[in-house]
Design a protein around this motif. Structure first.
Motif, PDB file in Angstrom:
ATOM      1  N   CYS A 177       0.797  -1.213   0.000  1.00  0.00           N
ATOM      2  CA  CYS A 177       0.000   0.000   0.000  1.00  0.00           C
ATOM      3  C   CYS A 177       0.836   1.273   0.000  1.00  0.00           C
ATOM      4  CB  CYS A 177      -0.933   0.025   1.216  1.00  0.00           C
ATOM      5  SG  CYS A 177      -1.668  -1.586   1.582  1.00  0.00           S
ATOM      6  N   CYS A 183       1.284   4.111  -2.896  1.00  0.00           N
ATOM      7  CA  CYS A 183       0.193   5.046  -3.170  1.00  0.00           C
ATOM      8  C   CYS A 183      -0.303   5.782  -1.931  1.00  0.00           C
ATOM      9  CB  CYS A 183      -0.980   4.323  -3.815  1.00  0.00           C
ATOM     10  SG  CYS A 183      -0.569   3.604  -5.415  1.00  0.00           S
ATOM     11  N   HIS A 184      -0.121   5.194  -0.764  1.00  0.00           N
ATOM     12  CA  HIS A 184      -0.668   5.844   0.435  1.00  0.00           C
ATOM     13  C   HIS A 184       0.426   6.344   1.372  1.00  0.00           C
ATOM     14  CE1 HIS A 184      -4.880   4.902  -0.407  1.00  0.00           C
ATOM     15  NE2 HIS A 184      -4.477   3.725  -0.821  1.00  0.00           N
ATOM     16  N   MET A 229      -7.316   2.464  -7.377  1.00  0.00           N
ATOM     17  CA  MET A 229      -7.191   1.674  -6.149  1.00  0.00           C
ATOM     18  C   MET A 229      -7.480   0.213  -6.496  1.00  0.00           C
ATOM     19  SD  MET A 229      -6.948   1.078  -2.831  1.00  0.00           S
ATOM     20  CE  MET A 229      -7.640  -0.016  -1.573  1.00  0.00           C
ATOM     21  N   HIS A 248     -14.896   7.006   0.318  1.00  0.00           N
ATOM     22  CA  HIS A 248     -15.793   5.844   0.227  1.00  0.00           C
ATOM     23  C   HIS A 248     -16.338   5.424   1.579  1.00  0.00           C
ATOM     24  CE1 HIS A 248     -14.871   5.511  -3.990  1.00  0.00           C
ATOM     25  NE2 HIS A 248     -13.603   5.719  -3.668  1.00  0.00           N
TER      26      HIS A 248
END
Ligand code: HEC
Length: 204
Positions: free
Chosen positions: A103, A106-107, A146, A126
């Motif tokens: 992860c 991207c995070h 994602m 979301h």
């Protein structure tokens, strides 16, 4: 009755009554022998019908294999279950490994976000309810970049990653991405009931 050549009149007589010793008809004997030939099938058990594990067991085995290969739908969790993952140190620890492996690009390691959104703030695109996070991670948001991790990771790894993501909340990453989405928990949910508008669906 004695029109069949095979018919053979037995030579005893009871009060003048005699009986035939008729041979069994050929069609009957063929079915009888054919059913004997089928016996090995039951012993060999190719279809789980006989001595082997049996249909029920074979079904259970197939089901277990299916469940192992196909992650549980995110919808089958409750908020309490998913929230509890974050309180389980073993899951959080395992989740940190998953997060670091998959992860971070991207995070960011601290969850501050770069390609993906900031995971530490109160704002969620979301939804920030535990089951909503579970759903986003499991199903992904392919159109926005994602990935659907439910297809790539083991069920347990998804749970663990979600456990870890929940622990990131409220931390202060360096250089975080700006808030995106709606606040969770929403202010109206935290406000006194009298002042709050009619309850709406949270996190949407
Ligand atoms: C290739 C980049 C990428 C990777 C790798 C990635 N994500 Fe994401 N993630 C995104 C993007 C982009 C979004 C925002 C989707 C949108 O805008 O709808 C997102 C959104 C999310 C959200 C929802 C955030 C919100 O505001 O609702 C969560 C939770 C999340 N990711 C968790 C994870 C976890 C856990 C992993 C590792 C298992 C992971 N992500 C790996 C790109 C990525």
């Amino acid at each position: 009755m004695a029109d069949n050549d095979n018919d053979h009149l037995l030579d005893h007589s009871y009060d003048g009554i005699q009986e035939y010793d008729n041979p069994l008809p050929t069609w009957w004997k063929l079915i009888f022998y054919a059913s004997i030939l089928v016996v090995p099938l039951y012993l060999w058990d190719p279809l789980g019908i006989g001595v082997g594990p049996g249909k029920e067991k074979a079904y259970q085995q197939e089901l277990a294999a299916f469940n192992a290969a196909h992650p549980k739908a995110a919808a089958s969790y409750t908020d309490d279950q998913v929230a509890a993952f974050a309180k389980n140190p073993a899951k959080v620890e395992a989740g940190k490994v998953v997060y670091t492996t998959y992860c971070v690009p991207c995070h960011r390691p601290d969850g501050g976000g770069i390609i993906g959104p900031n995971l530490t703030d109160d704002f969620w695109i979301h939804g920030g309810r535990p089951t909503e996070i579970m759903k986003t991670v499991t199903e992904g948001v392919l159109a926005k970049g994602m990935p659907n991790w439910g297809k790539m990771l083991k069920q347990e790894q998804v749970e663990d990653a979600v456990a870890y993501v929940q622990t990131l909340h409220g931390t202060n990453p360096a250089n975080p991405k700006e808030p995106q989405g709606t606040k969770y928990p929403s202010d109206s949910a935290a406000a006194p009931a009298a002042a709050a508008p009619a309850p709406t669906k949270k996190g949407k």
